[in-house]
Design a protein around this motif. Structure first.
Motif, PDB file in Angstrom:
ATOM      1  N   GLY A   1       0.777  -1.235   0.000  1.00  0.00           N
ATOM      2  CA  GLY A   1       0.000   0.000   0.000  1.00  0.00           C
ATOM      3  C   GLY A   1       0.802   1.274   0.000  1.00  0.00           C
TER       4      GLY A   1
ATOM      5  N   ARG B   1       3.441   6.761   4.968  1.00  0.00           N
ATOM      6  CA  ARG B   1       2.472   5.751   5.385  1.00  0.00           C
ATOM      7  C   ARG B   1       1.819   5.149   4.145  1.00  0.00           C
TER       8      ARG B   1
ATOM      9  N   ILE C   1      -1.290   4.393   1.708  1.00  0.00           N
ATOM     10  CA  ILE C   1      -2.411   5.261   1.360  1.00  0.00           C
ATOM     11  C   ILE C   1      -3.736   4.526   1.538  1.00  0.00           C
ATOM     12  N   LYS C   2      -4.796   5.319   1.591  1.00  0.00           N
ATOM     13  CA  LYS C   2      -6.150   4.777   1.710  1.00  0.00           C
ATOM     14  C   LYS C   2      -6.788   4.724   0.329  1.00  0.00           C
ATOM     15  N   PRO C   3      -7.803   3.881   0.142  1.00  0.00           N
ATOM     16  CA  PRO C   3      -8.477   3.798  -1.161  1.00  0.00           C
ATOM     17  C   PRO C   3      -8.952   5.162  -1.640  1.00  0.00           C
TER      18      PRO C   3
ATOM     19  N   GLU D   1      -7.093   7.731  -2.494  1.00  0.00           N
ATOM     20  CA  GLU D   1      -6.144   8.819  -2.272  1.00  0.00           C
ATOM     21  C   GLU D   1      -5.133   8.905  -3.418  1.00  0.00           C
TER      22      GLU D   1
ATOM     23  N   GLY E   1       0.432   9.539   1.104  1.00  0.00           N
ATOM     24  CA  GLY E   1       1.088   9.003   2.284  1.00  0.00           C
ATOM     25  C   GLY E   1       2.353   9.720   2.692  1.00  0.00           C
TER      26      GLY E   1
ATOM     27  N   TRP F   1       1.863  12.945   5.790  1.00  0.00           N
ATOM     28  CA  TRP F   1       0.402  12.878   5.877  1.00  0.00           C
ATOM     29  C   TRP F   1      -0.181  13.765   6.975  1.00  0.00           C
TER      30      TRP F   1
END
Length: 230
Positions: free
Chosen positions: A179, A190, A192-194, A196, A201, A204
């Motif tokens: 990810g 970090r 990433i989220k779906p 983004e 990341g 952040w």
């Protein structure tokens, strides 16, 4: 134009062409192509001292795979000590000033040394990486550094990059599969989220949607785009 041809054309006649790699997937594609099409281009990386272990391991793996030497540029020890004394080892979380100062010591100053005397700077920037990079040019004159900056993957999307990696057996950072489409220093990156951006990341905790470390940021007067046929 095929990637090999783009790189060979860019490097032709250059006395000191430099490619800076962060060992991300785009940069691994360029490393593979440069080793074949433009072996005279120097390949350098900024070994900041805070990289993921996976990134550090990939440097040696890539060198062995392609029979190349990747030059490491590290922070100046005194400047780094001064930063830590002023802000603390992880002071970059506390303010944008401290974060930019950390990037300055660990990345910008080493980059300046890496590009000293260069007449061409090749990067892996793509338009699809973030909204802030949506207008990346194929080539532009960097007046601040006095060289041509080329982004031969500017028009590639992540699917094209991934297909190249699969077809050519290019070694990539295992963090991508966890990810992390964009990988920098470990404390500042970090997954990433779906939905983004690929670079969401990075740093952040900051609210600025155009956050960058400064490597690829210049004033409007500092760079002028040069039309290049892809």
């Amino acid at each position: 134009m095929p990637l090999d041809d783009r790189l060979a054309l860019l490097a032709e006649g250059r006395k000191n062409a430099v490619f800076t790699t962060s060992l991300g997937i785009e940069d691994q594609v360029l490393t593979a192509a440069l080793a074949r099409a433009a072996p005279g281009v120097r390949i350098v990386t900024l070994e900041t001292g805070r990289l993921f272990d996976e990134t550090v391991a990939l440097i040696a793996e890539t060198e062995a795979k392609y029979g190349i030497s990747i030059e490491r540029f590290r922070p100046d020890e005194k400047k780094l000590a001064d930063y830590v004394q002023r802000f603390g080892m992880n002071g970059f979380y506390d303010s944008i000033e401290a974060r930019k100062a950390c990037c300055g010591v660990r990345k910008l100053e080493p980059l300046a040394r890496a590009l000293d005397g260069a007449d061409l700077w090749i990067t892996g920037l793509r338009r699809g990486q973030s909204a802030n990079r949506s207008d990346v040019a194929f080539a532009e004159f960097d007046a601040e550094r006095g060289l041509l900056k080329a982004n031969p993957l500017a028009d590639w999307d992540i699917d094209t990059v991934s297909a190249y990696v699969e077809a050519e057996g290019v070694p990539v950072n295992p963090l991508h599969a966890r990810g992390y489409p964009s990988i920098g220093c470990e404390p500042c990156t970090r997954a990433i989220k779906p939905g983004e951006d690929e670079r969401a990341g990075r740093w952040w905790w900051e609210n600025d949607q155009k956050r960058e470390c400064g490597l690829h940021v210049a004033g409007a007067a500092g760079q002028s785009q040069i039309p290049v046929q892809p």
